[in-house]
Write a protein that holds these residues in place. Structure first.
Motif, PDB file in Angstrom:
ATOM      1  N   GLU A 108     -77.847 -29.759  56.214  1.00  0.00           N
ATOM      2  CA  GLU A 108     -78.908 -29.695  55.149  1.00  0.00           C
ATOM      3  C   GLU A 108     -79.066 -27.921  55.151  1.00  0.00           C
ATOM      4  O   GLU A 108     -78.903 -27.379  53.828  1.00  0.00           O
ATOM      5  CB  GLU A 108     -79.888 -29.723  56.080  1.00  0.00           C
ATOM      6  CG  GLU A 108     -81.090 -29.140  54.767  1.00  0.00           C
ATOM      7  CD  GLU A 108     -81.814 -28.556  54.613  1.00  0.00           C
ATOM      8  OE1 GLU A 108     -82.126 -27.843  53.499  1.00  0.00           O
ATOM      9  OE2 GLU A 108     -81.834 -27.086  55.944  1.00  0.00           O
ATOM     10  N   PRO A 109     -78.498 -27.068  56.245  1.00  0.00           N
ATOM     11  CA  PRO A 109     -78.609 -25.793  55.865  1.00  0.00           C
ATOM     12  C   PRO A 109     -77.080 -25.345  54.863  1.00  0.00           C
ATOM     13  O   PRO A 109     -77.513 -24.349  53.907  1.00  0.00           O
ATOM     14  CB  PRO A 109     -78.233 -25.036  56.797  1.00  0.00           C
ATOM     15  CG  PRO A 109     -78.119 -26.054  57.578  1.00  0.00           C
ATOM     16  CD  PRO A 109     -78.593 -27.131  57.566  1.00  0.00           C
ATOM     17  N   SER A 151     -78.305 -26.115  51.188  1.00  0.00           N
ATOM     18  CA  SER A 151     -79.335 -25.626  50.131  1.00  0.00           C
ATOM     19  C   SER A 151     -78.365 -23.729  50.268  1.00  0.00           C
ATOM     20  O   SER A 151     -78.860 -23.560  48.991  1.00  0.00           O
ATOM     21  CB  SER A 151     -80.000 -25.319  51.343  1.00  0.00           C
ATOM     22  OG  SER A 151     -81.062 -26.533  51.711  1.00  0.00           O
ATOM     23  N   ALA A 174     -76.188 -24.582  46.753  1.00  0.00           N
ATOM     24  CA  ALA A 174     -77.225 -24.842  45.900  1.00  0.00           C
ATOM     25  C   ALA A 174     -78.080 -23.431  45.069  1.00  0.00           C
ATOM     26  O   ALA A 174     -78.162 -23.384  44.201  1.00  0.00           O
ATOM     27  CB  ALA A 174     -77.851 -25.818  46.288  1.00  0.00           C
ATOM     28  N   ARG A 175     -77.739 -22.512  46.741  1.00  0.00           N
ATOM     29  CA  ARG A 175     -78.717 -21.831  46.192  1.00  0.00           C
ATOM     30  C   ARG A 175     -77.736 -20.416  45.519  1.00  0.00           C
ATOM     31  O   ARG A 175     -78.209 -19.415  44.676  1.00  0.00           O
ATOM     32  CB  ARG A 175     -79.171 -21.153  47.481  1.00  0.00           C
ATOM     33  CG  ARG A 175     -80.437 -19.680  47.154  1.00  0.00           C
ATOM     34  CD  ARG A 175     -80.857 -19.179  48.583  1.00  0.00           C
ATOM     35  NE  ARG A 175     -79.947 -18.631  49.315  1.00  0.00           N
ATOM     36  CZ  ARG A 175     -79.234 -18.867  50.160  1.00  0.00           C
ATOM     37  NH1 ARG A 175     -79.858 -19.684  51.343  1.00  0.00           N
ATOM     38  NH2 ARG A 175     -78.271 -18.668  51.441  1.00  0.00           N
TER      39      ARG A 175
END
Length: 312
Positions: A107-108, A111, A114-115
């Motif tokens: 997940e990190p 994220s 994507a950021r």
């Protein structure tokens, strides 16, 4: 042999029907049939057989399917790497994460990519190290976490983390992180173990040999999830890396303690293929994965682990 024919081949194999493949490809059914028949005529072999369950690839079809999927994937990757704007990093990156580290890192990592790099199409696969290495060698992964592996003729490896293996038991057995458990004590219980042939099992077998202790293995599985499920149900104890059971211990669904006598470490590395060009998007994901691993260590989220350049 052209791209449309390969897409027809792969789609028919995936959906099991020329009619459904035509719907997926937005073509009329005769066009899909013609593409398959043209391929079969050019190759001189049948690629599908009709069964009650639908269109099933022949042995020759299976061989061509494997190559066709890779060819289409490479074309898709090339298209994605053509940058739409100066300075943008784009492309498809398929990464392998060890099953035990997936909950901590996936997940990190997703994220952050994507950021900071929305032009990267990130695809995440999880499995045991042996499967991940095979997929990396086969070209199905661009990079992967692996463990206890030095460089090979086909792979470059970068050491990242060293971590201890832990004894894992049902909560009533009361194992605690502050009290390491000797291997001999673990072996006195029925054991739920990784299946023979997996790297983790090889580490455990080697620890048993060093301890001079036989193990009573009552169940073997190729799934860490199943290992933990069976332990919770009372079928026995198991041995897993700390990162794989940190969440379970925190919620009280398992108890665990570091293994000792002998203390057993595994080394986690980042593997990448030696051959071929490394795309900028792959480099970006490799750097971000390394940052996420180091962040997990700094924040104490990776039990009994340390950077690989630290002394044991």
């Amino acid at each position: 042999m052209d791209v449309k024919q390969l897409k027809a081949l792969v789609t028919v194999a995936e959906v099991g029907s020329v009619t459904r493949a035509a719907e997926v490809l937005h073509l009329v059914q005769p066009a899909v049939t013609r593409q398959i028949r043209t391929l079969e005529r050019d190759l001189g072999v049948a690629l599908f057989e009709r069964t009650r369950q639908g269109m099933r690839p022949t042995d020759a079809g299976v061989i061509l399917l494997e190559r066709a999927r890779r060819a289409l994937n490479e074309l898709e990757r090339a298209r994605a790497e053509i940058q739409p704007a100066p300075g943008a990093v784009t492309g498809i990156v398929t990464i392998g994460l060890l099953d035990s580290a997936g909950d901590l890192l996936a997940e990190p990592l997703v994220s952050a990519i994507a950021r900071d790099h929305p032009g990267i199409d990130l695809r995440v696969l999880t499995a045991y190290s042996g499967h991940l290495r095979q997929w990396l060698d086969d070209g199905d992964l661009d990079l992967s976490l692996l463990y206890d592996l030095d460089g090979t003729p086909s792979l470059n490896v970068r050491p990242l983390v060293r971590e201890k293996l832990w004894a894992v038991a049902p909560p009533p057995d009361g194992l605690r992180a502050a009290t390491p458990v000797p291997f001999e004590q673990v072996a006195s219980h029925p054991l739920v173990m990784p299946a023979a042939g997996h790297g983790l099992r090889a580490l455990i077998d080697a620890a048993a040999a060093r301890a001079g202790t036989a193990m009573n293995v009552v169940v073997q599985t190729n799934s860490m999830h199943v290992q933990k499920q069976l332990v919770r149900a009372g079928h026995g104890w198991t041995i897993l890396p700390g990162v794989g059971i940190a969440g379970d211990v925190a919620t009280g669904s398992l108890s665990a303690a570091p293994l000792c006598e002998p203390t057993t470490w595994r080394s986690i590395v980042l593997g990448t293929p030696r051959a071929g060009r490394t795309a900028p998007a792959t480099d970006v994901v490799a750097q971000e994965l390394t940052r996420q691993v180091h962040a997990a260590l700094r924040q104490g989220l990776w039990p009994s682990a340390q950077p690989s350049d630290s002394a044991p």
